[in-house]
Structures are given as C-alpha cells and as structure tokens.
Design a protein around this motif. Structure first.
Motif, PDB file in Angstrom:
ATOM      1  N   LYS A 222       0.832  -1.208   0.000  1.00  0.00           N
ATOM      2  CA  LYS A 222       0.000   0.000   0.000  1.00  0.00           C
ATOM      3  C   LYS A 222       0.867   1.258   0.000  1.00  0.00           C
ATOM      4  CE  LYS A 222      -3.759   2.272   2.528  1.00  0.00           C
ATOM      5  NZ  LYS A 222      -4.681   2.191   3.701  1.00  0.00           N
ATOM      6  N   LYS A 223       1.906   1.261   0.826  1.00  0.00           N
ATOM      7  CA  LYS A 223       2.799   2.422   0.867  1.00  0.00           C
ATOM      8  C   LYS A 223       3.530   2.592  -0.460  1.00  0.00           C
ATOM      9  CE  LYS A 223       3.775   2.620   5.833  1.00  0.00           C
ATOM     10  NZ  LYS A 223       4.842   2.526   6.869  1.00  0.00           N
TER      11      LYS A 223
ATOM     12  N   TRP B 172       2.510   1.718  -3.515  1.00  0.00           N
ATOM     13  CA  TRP B 172       1.596   2.281  -4.514  1.00  0.00           C
ATOM     14  C   TRP B 172       1.407   3.784  -4.301  1.00  0.00           C
ATOM     15  CZ3 TRP B 172       1.049   0.076  -8.806  1.00  0.00           C
ATOM     16  CH2 TRP B 172       0.874  -1.293  -8.953  1.00  0.00           C
ATOM     17  N   GLN B 173       1.225   4.188  -3.051  1.00  0.00           N
ATOM     18  CA  GLN B 173       1.025   5.608  -2.762  1.00  0.00           C
ATOM     19  C   GLN B 173       2.232   6.431  -3.196  1.00  0.00           C
ATOM     20  OE1 GLN B 173       0.269   5.387   1.441  1.00  0.00           O
ATOM     21  NE2 GLN B 173      -1.950   5.209   1.192  1.00  0.00           N
ATOM     22  N   ARG B 174       3.416   5.928  -2.949  1.00  0.00           N
ATOM     23  CA  ARG B 174       4.617   6.695  -3.253  1.00  0.00           C
ATOM     24  C   ARG B 174       4.987   6.630  -4.724  1.00  0.00           C
ATOM     25  NH1 ARG B 174       7.962   5.902   2.444  1.00  0.00           N
ATOM     26  NH2 ARG B 174       6.132   6.344   3.738  1.00  0.00           N
TER      27      ARG B 174
ATOM     28  N   TYR C 290       2.754   6.898  -6.934  1.00  0.00           N
ATOM     29  CA  TYR C 290       1.918   7.988  -7.464  1.00  0.00           C
ATOM     30  C   TYR C 290       2.652   9.323  -7.330  1.00  0.00           C
ATOM     31  CZ  TYR C 290      -1.607  11.659  -7.407  1.00  0.00           C
ATOM     32  OH  TYR C 290      -2.305  12.828  -7.623  1.00  0.00           O
ATOM     33  N   HIS C 291       3.269   9.555  -6.176  1.00  0.00           N
ATOM     34  CA  HIS C 291       4.010  10.802  -5.983  1.00  0.00           C
ATOM     35  C   HIS C 291       5.205  10.876  -6.942  1.00  0.00           C
ATOM     36  CE1 HIS C 291       1.552  11.921  -2.634  1.00  0.00           C
ATOM     37  NE2 HIS C 291       1.901  10.873  -1.918  1.00  0.00           N
TER      38      HIS C 291
ATOM     39  N   CYS D 113       3.964  12.036 -10.213  1.00  0.00           N
ATOM     40  CA  CYS D 113       3.690  13.489 -10.170  1.00  0.00           C
ATOM     41  C   CYS D 113       4.984  14.283 -10.342  1.00  0.00           C
ATOM     42  CB  CYS D 113       3.021  13.858  -8.853  1.00  0.00           C
ATOM     43  SG  CYS D 113       1.331  13.227  -8.657  1.00  0.00           S
TER      44      CYS D 113
ATOM     45  N   THR E 155      12.286   6.839  -0.708  1.00  0.00           N
ATOM     46  CA  THR E 155      10.900   6.728  -0.242  1.00  0.00           C
ATOM     47  C   THR E 155      10.159   5.481  -0.712  1.00  0.00           C
ATOM     48  OG1 THR E 155       9.985   7.958  -2.132  1.00  0.00           O
ATOM     49  CG2 THR E 155      10.731   9.251  -0.231  1.00  0.00           C
ATOM     50  N   ILE E 156      10.665   4.791  -1.731  1.00  0.00           N
ATOM     51  CA  ILE E 156       9.959   3.610  -2.245  1.00  0.00           C
ATOM     52  C   ILE E 156      10.796   2.351  -2.068  1.00  0.00           C
ATOM     53  CG2 ILE E 156       8.848   2.556  -4.250  1.00  0.00           C
ATOM     54  CD1 ILE E 156       8.374   5.386  -5.328  1.00  0.00           C
TER      55      ILE E 156
END
Length: 274
Positions: free
Chosen positions: A166-167, A169-171, A173-174, A177, A195-196
C-alpha cells in the motif's frame, strides 16, 4: 511477546547514575567525566518565528537526535535483564521486547505494556488472563510494529506485506507526479531510493522468504508497474533476454542482495513466464 514502550526514554537518563554504570563497565574516569559534562548544564530554548522563549538549563536526559543518545541509553539500561529462565529480553535502544514461554497460564514473570500472544498448541483454546499495571488492563493486540516490521499473532507476513504494498503504490503515485513536473532523473532516482525502495526492501531478508505466493504476487504487481513505466528510475534493471520472454537476472555477489526486492522480483516474473 511483550512490547514495552518507555515514555520519553532518552529523557530519563540521570548523568550521575550513568557515570556509575559506565565505571562499573570498565570505562575510564576521564571518559565518564566527559560524558557527564556533555549531558549536564545544557541550555534549551524554543523558537517560533521571530519569538524565542527564555532559556532553561537541563541536567537530565540525552539530546534528541544526537548519535550518542541511543548508545548512552543502551549502556544506561544494560542491567535490565531477564530474571527467569523462561524469558529473554531483546533491546534495540529504547525498543524493548520480552520473549517468553507461558506455561500453565503462569504470567507472573512478565510486566507488560502491549501483549501479543503466539499460541500454536494443539490443546483446547486457552484462556489467558489480562494483566493490570497500576489497575489499568494491558492492551492485547493481534499485531505490533517492531523496528519497522509488523509482527502478527500467527507469525505470518501478510499484514506486513499488505502495508508495504500500500505504501509503495502511494509513493509511486508521488513519483509520477514529480516526473510530470519534469524533474531531473537524478532527483527522481533519489526520491525512489529514499521513499519507495527503502519501503520495499526494508528487512526483506526476514519476511520475503517466508511469504505466501499471494503476498509475492502483490509485490510482483508493483514490479510489473515499474517494468511498464519506461521513465521509472529503475526500469533499466528489467531488461529482456533475446527471446523476449524472460528478464535478464541481476548479478548478485551476496546472499542479502540476492534476496533483495529487484533480484527476487525478476525471478518471480521469470518463473511465471515458464
């Protein structure tokens, strides 16, 4: 397993007591005096914008963020040891775990702040009493995060891997961006590593080898996302062989690297193509 959480642990260090313990451990009086001087007579103030509070002199505790503080706390609590043969205390600075064997529901050897019961016995379901500390019941939990790893009462890794995925996938996305803002590739690589990749590979030698196929497939979906994203900083690690069906294995010189995320992900992808 009993997880002990000390409130403001580093602030509990008393320099005079620490000096006595350090001398008992064999450190020279000169070093003990140097450490005592380092911890006493420190001034502290709070700044908010252009306002600064009055200074306050502190003579207890160790500074937060100082590289010496975890070591000094470990030395300060070196004499915190198990008093029974049925328990083992594992310490990492102020993170403390008591691992013990409970026989015949006898829990008198334990003092708890969090309780996680692991019971694989084939006997009829046991009723464990909930202990109290200062007349407050100790919280019993199904899982607990210890040193970045989520340990569950069935000792499976699904909970930990689900949180990791989950973490990730969220990162990711960032990261996309940041890519859309056309940041330099070096910045994107650094962002990914910090971060990933650090999330995907944290303590991976502990949990990945014992994960289920379903959990590995969840991690594999993250890897496939990297493969399909040609602008991903680590896309180049996934290169196809001449057959166009299998990926080139990464060269690994150590067992730790071999079991890390990317070599494992490539092996899983290749296994699923056979």
């Amino acid at each position: 397993m009993l997880f002990v959480d000390y409130s403001s642990a580093f602030n509990t260090i008393i320099p005079s007591t620490l000096s006595i313990k350090l001398e008992h451990l064999g450190l020279s009086p000169l070093i003990c005096q140097w450490i005592s001087n380092f911890l006493t007579g420190r001034s502290q103030a709070v700044r908010m914008g252009r306002y600064v509070s009055a200074s306050l002199t502190l003579s207890t505790g160790a500074p937060q963020g100082c590289v010496l503080s975890p070591l000094l706390y470990s030395l300060y609590t070196y004499d915190c040891v198990a008093t029974t043969n049925s328990t083992t205390i594992i310490k990492f600075a102020d993170d403390t775990v008591v691992v013990g064997l409970v026989s015949d529901n006898d829990e008198t050897a334990y003092i708890k702040t969090k309780e996680l019961i692991v019971d694989f016995s084939t006997k009829q379901e046991r009723n464990y009493e909930t202990p109290n500390i200062n007349e407050s019941p100790v919280e019993r939990v199904d899982s607990f995060r210890y040193l970045g790893v989520h340990i569950t009462q069935d000792l499976s890794w699904s909970c930990h891997i689900n949180i990791v995925v989950k973490k990730a996938w969220q990162r990711l996305y960032h990261l996309r961006c940041l890519r859309d803002f056309r940041l330099p590739s070096k910045v994107l690589r650094n962002f990914y590593s910090w971060t990933i990749e650090s999330i995907l590979t944290g303590n991976i030698t502990t949990w990945f080898g014992n994960s289920t196929m379903q959990d590995r497939q969840a991690l594999q979906r993250v890897a496939r996302k990297i493969v399909k994203d040609l602008s991903h900083p680590n896309n180049g690690l996934f290169s196809l062989l001449r057959s166009g069906k299998r990926f080139r294995s990464l060269k690994t010189n150590t067992e730790r690297l071999r079991r890390s995320f990317f070599p494992q992900a490539i092996r899983i992808l290749n296994h699923n193509t056979t």
